[in-house]
Design an enzyme around this catalytic site. Structure first.
Site: not given
Length: 592
Positions: A173-174
Site C-alpha cells: 500500500h502506498s
C-alpha cells in the site's frame, strides 16, 4: 502616483491568483464523488501473531516487526508450526499500520471456508513502526532490506511441508508498493522470491513531495533499474489507483511505465475494476470491500492445482488479472475455455427475423434458443448488440457456423461479452465473423426470477456520434449538444479533442421517456482507450444527470484513439447530451 498604481495592480493580480488556487484546491479536496466503498468487517476477533525473528535480525532492525494475521480458531492453528497455506506479505505505506492487512486477510479466510480449506492463504504483515517515509526517505532502504529478510523468514515457516512455497506474493500500500519494487535492486535478492506484486495507491512515477534527496535518489534507483532491466524482469505486477477520491496520490503517478519488453505489468484505476466500479481515497483502498473481494477472487484463481501455490505461469497470471481487474465477461475464470459448446437437450428453437428484439423471461418452464439468421442482416447492418440483465456466470450467447436454422454445436460468444453493474452485453461487428450463419441467445428455465434480454442490429454511423468538446477558455459559457432519438440500446459518443490532463468538462445527459410502468436504468461510461481509467455512472430514466469528464493519463503523442462516452440506454427513451468546459475542475487538475 505611478508606483502606487503599480502596487495596486500587483496586489490585485496576487489576490486573483490566490482566488484561482483556492478554487482549484476546493475542487481537489471536495469536488469528487461520495465514498461508495462498503466497509469490510471481521467475522471473528482479529489476532496478530508476532513472528519471532533471528536474534541478529531483530538486533539490526529493533523498530521493525513481522506479524501473521488470523481470526478465532484459525489464529490458534497458526501457533502450531510449520504452516501449510500460501504466503502473502502486506507492506504498509507512509505512517501505515501492519493491522491494515485485516480486511483482505479476513475476506480471504471466508473464501477459504467456502471451499472447505482446499486452499488457503496466510497473510503476513510488516510493522514499519508507522514511519513517515513519504516525508523523510532515509528509512526506505532500511525497510527494503528488512522486507528481504522477512521473505526468507516466512518461507522457513513452511519447511518440510509437501507443498512448501518457494516464493511469496506481496501487496504493497502506498510507499509499501515502492519498497516492494525496490527489492529487485538489492544485490543479493533473488527475483524468484516474489511470484506476484500488487500495489495499491503507490506513487511509482515520482514522489508526491520530493522533500529530501533520500526520496529522490531512492526513486531514481528503483525506476532506472526497472527501465534498464525490463528484459529480465518477469515479475507480474498490478498497480491499482484510487481515482479522484485519492487526493494524496494522484492516479497518474501510480501507472507503471509502459516498457516495450516488460509486458507483465498492468495499471488500473479502481473505478474501472469490474465488480468494484468505485473511486477510493488513500486509506479506504485497503479496506474497500468491493476491491478486496476482487483481489481475493483473483488470488484463488491464481492457484496451481498441482503445486497448491500461486502459479509460476506468467501468461496465466496476466490472464487472471485481466479477467478480474480489466475486463470481466461474467464467467468464472478458465485458463483454456471451451470455444465450442453443445447446444443439445430438450430445448425449444425459436427463429427471430426482426432487427430489434426484446424478451422478458419469468418463470420459464422450458429452455429456449432464440436464433437470429445473419445473412439478410449483413446486407443492411454493420453491428449487432445484445444484453441481458441475468448476471449469472453461465454461457448465454452463441453462434452457429454455416447452419440452416439450428446447430448441435455453437461458438460460445459469452467469453467476448463484458459485465457492467446491471447488465452483461456483447457487441459484434458482423464483417469480422463471415463464417457465422446464426446468432443464438439462450434463455434457461427459471423459477421465481425475472430478467430481460435485448438484441438489435444497427448501422455504425447511427450509433457512433462525434461530439467535439468545448474550448479550454470558453469558461463554461458555451456548450455543444447532440440529440439521440433512434430508439437505440447503445451509443458511442466520440469526444473529439479530449486528451490532456488540464482539460475538464461537465457532461449533462437528459433522458426523456415514453410512458413506462417499470423503472429504467441507464449506464453512462467514460472509456479511455489509452489507459484503464474508465468511470461509470448509473442513472434512472427519465432524469437529468451531470457527469465530470477528467483524465488521469494524457493521450500519448502517437496514439490516435478517441475518448468515448458510452451509453447503455433504453429504446423507450430519447437522450440529449450536452458538454461544456468546467473551469473550476480545470483549476483542480492543474493544482493536483
Amino acid at each position: 502616483m505611478f508606483f502606487h498604481s503599480v502596487n495596486l495592480w500587483n496586489l490585485a493580480f496576487y489576490v486573483f491568483m490566490v482566488f484561482l488556487a483556492t478554487l482549484g484546491l476546493w475542487d481537489v479536496f471536495f469536488g469528487f464523488e461520495e465514498n461508495k466503498c462498503s466497509m469490510s468487517y471481521m467475522f471473528e476477533y482479529p489476532e496478530y501473531q508476532k513472528i519471532e525473528l533471528p536474534k541478529k535480525l531483530a538486533k539490526r532492525y529493533p523498530a521493525y516487526e513481522l506479524y501473521l494475521y488470523g481470526e478465532g480458531s484459525y489464529a490458534e492453528e497458526h501457533k502450531i508450526l510449520p504452516l501449510t497455506g500460501i504466503p502473502v506479505l502486506f507492506l504498509p505505506g507512509n505512517a501505515g499500520s501492519y493491522k491494515q492487512v485485516r480486511s483482505i486477510g479476513s475476506i480471504a479466510l471466508r473464501k477459504a471456508e467456502d471451499i472447505d480449506f482446499k486452499y488457503h492463504f496466510d497473510f503476513f504483515s510488516v510493522n514499519f513502526n508507522e514511519e513517515l517515509v513519504a516525508l523523510y526517505g532515509g528509512s526506505l532502504q532500511k525497510q527494503t532490506k528488512f522486507v528481504h529478510e522477512c521473505i526468507k523468514t516466512i518461507l522457513k515457516l513452511y519447511k518440510g511441508q509437501e507443498f512448501a512455497p518457494k516464493s511469496v506474493a506481496i501487496i504493497g500500500h502506498s510507499m509499501g508498493g515502492l519498497v516492494a519494487r525496490a527489492l529487485l535492486t538489492l544485490k543479493n535478492f533473488k527475483h524468484d522470491l516474489i511470484n506476484l506484486l500488487i500495489t495499491q495507491a503507490t506513487p511509482h512515477v515520482a514522489p508526491v513531495m520530493p522533500l529530501d534527496r533520500f526520496i529522490t535518489d531512492f526513486y531514481t534507483t528503483v525506476n532506472n533499474y526497472w527501465i534498464l532491466n525490463a528484459r529480465h524482469i518477469n515479475l507480474t505486477t498490478l498497480s491499482v489507483a484510487g481515482g479522484f477520491r485519492d487526493y494524496q496520490v494522484r492516479s497518474g503517478l501510480t501507472f507503471l511505465p509502459k516498457l516495450s519488453h516488460h509486458t507483465s505489468a498492468l495499471s488500473v484505476v479502481s473505478s474501472a475494476v469490474p465488480k468494484t466500479w468505485v473511486s477510493t481515497d488513500h486509506l479506504s483502498i485497503v479496506w474497500c470491500k468491493q476491491l478486496q473481494l476482487t483481489t481475493v477472487r483473483a488470488f484463488f484463481d491464481l492457484i496451481d492445482a498441482d503445486t497448491k501455490q500461486i502459479t509460476q505461469n506468467s501468461k496465466k497470471k496476466l490472464s487472471v488479472l485481466n479477467h478480474h481487474f480489466i475486463r470481466h465477461p461474467s464467467k468464472h475464470f478458465e485458463e483454456n475455455p471451451a470455444i465450442i459448446s453443445d447446444l443439445t437437450g430438450t430445448s425449444m428453437w425459436v427463429p427471430v427475423k426482426v432487427s430489434k428484439w426484446t424478451y422478458v423471461a419469468y418463470n420459464e418452464s422450458e429452455k429456449i434458443y432464440f436464433t437470429f439468421p445473419l445473412e439478410n442482416h449483413r446486407k443492411i447492418y454493420t453491428h449487432v448488440y445484445c444484453q441481458s440483465t441475468m448476471l449469472d456466470t453461465n454461457s448465454w450467447i452463441f453462434a452457429c457456423i454455416n447452419s440452416t436454422s439450428m446447430c448441435l454445436q455453437g461458438v460460445d460468444l459469452s467469453w467476448k461479452a463484458e459485465l457492467l453493474p446491471t447488465i452483461k452485453y456483447l457487441t459484434l461487428r458482423l464483417q469480422d465473423y463471415p463464417s457465422l450463419s446464426h446468432l443464438v441467445v439462450y434463455v434457461p428455465s427459471v423459477h421465481g426470477s425475472k430478467f430481460v434480454v435485448d438484441c438489435e442490429f444497427f448501422k455504425k454511423e447511427k450509433r457512433y456520434v462525434q461530439l467535439p468538446v468545448t474550448h479550454l477558455f470558453s469558461f463554461g459559457l458555451s456548450s455543444r449538444k447532440v440529440v439521440l432519438n433512434t430508439n437505440g440500446l447503445y451509443y458511442n459518443l466520440e469526444l473529439l479533442n479530449f486528451g490532456q490532463i488540464y482539460q475538464a468538462f461537465k457532461i449533462n445527459v437528459v433522458s426523456k421517456c415514453s410512458a413506462v410502468k417499470e423503472e429504467i436504468t441507464n449506464i453512462y461510461r467514460l472509456h479511455i482507450p489509452w489507459s484503464y481509467e474508465d468511470s461509470l455512472t448509473i442513472a434512472q430514466a427519465p432524469s437529468s444527470t451531470e457527469i465530470s469528464l477528467k483524465l488521469h493519463i494524457a493521450q500519448p503523442e502517437n496514439d490516435t484513439h478517441v475518448a468515448l462516452f458510452k451509453m447503455y440506454t433504453s429504446s423507450d427513451c430519447r437522450y440529449e447530451v450536452t458538454v461544456k468546459t468546467s473551469f473550476s475542475q480545470i483549476l483542480g487538475q492543474v493544482v493536483a
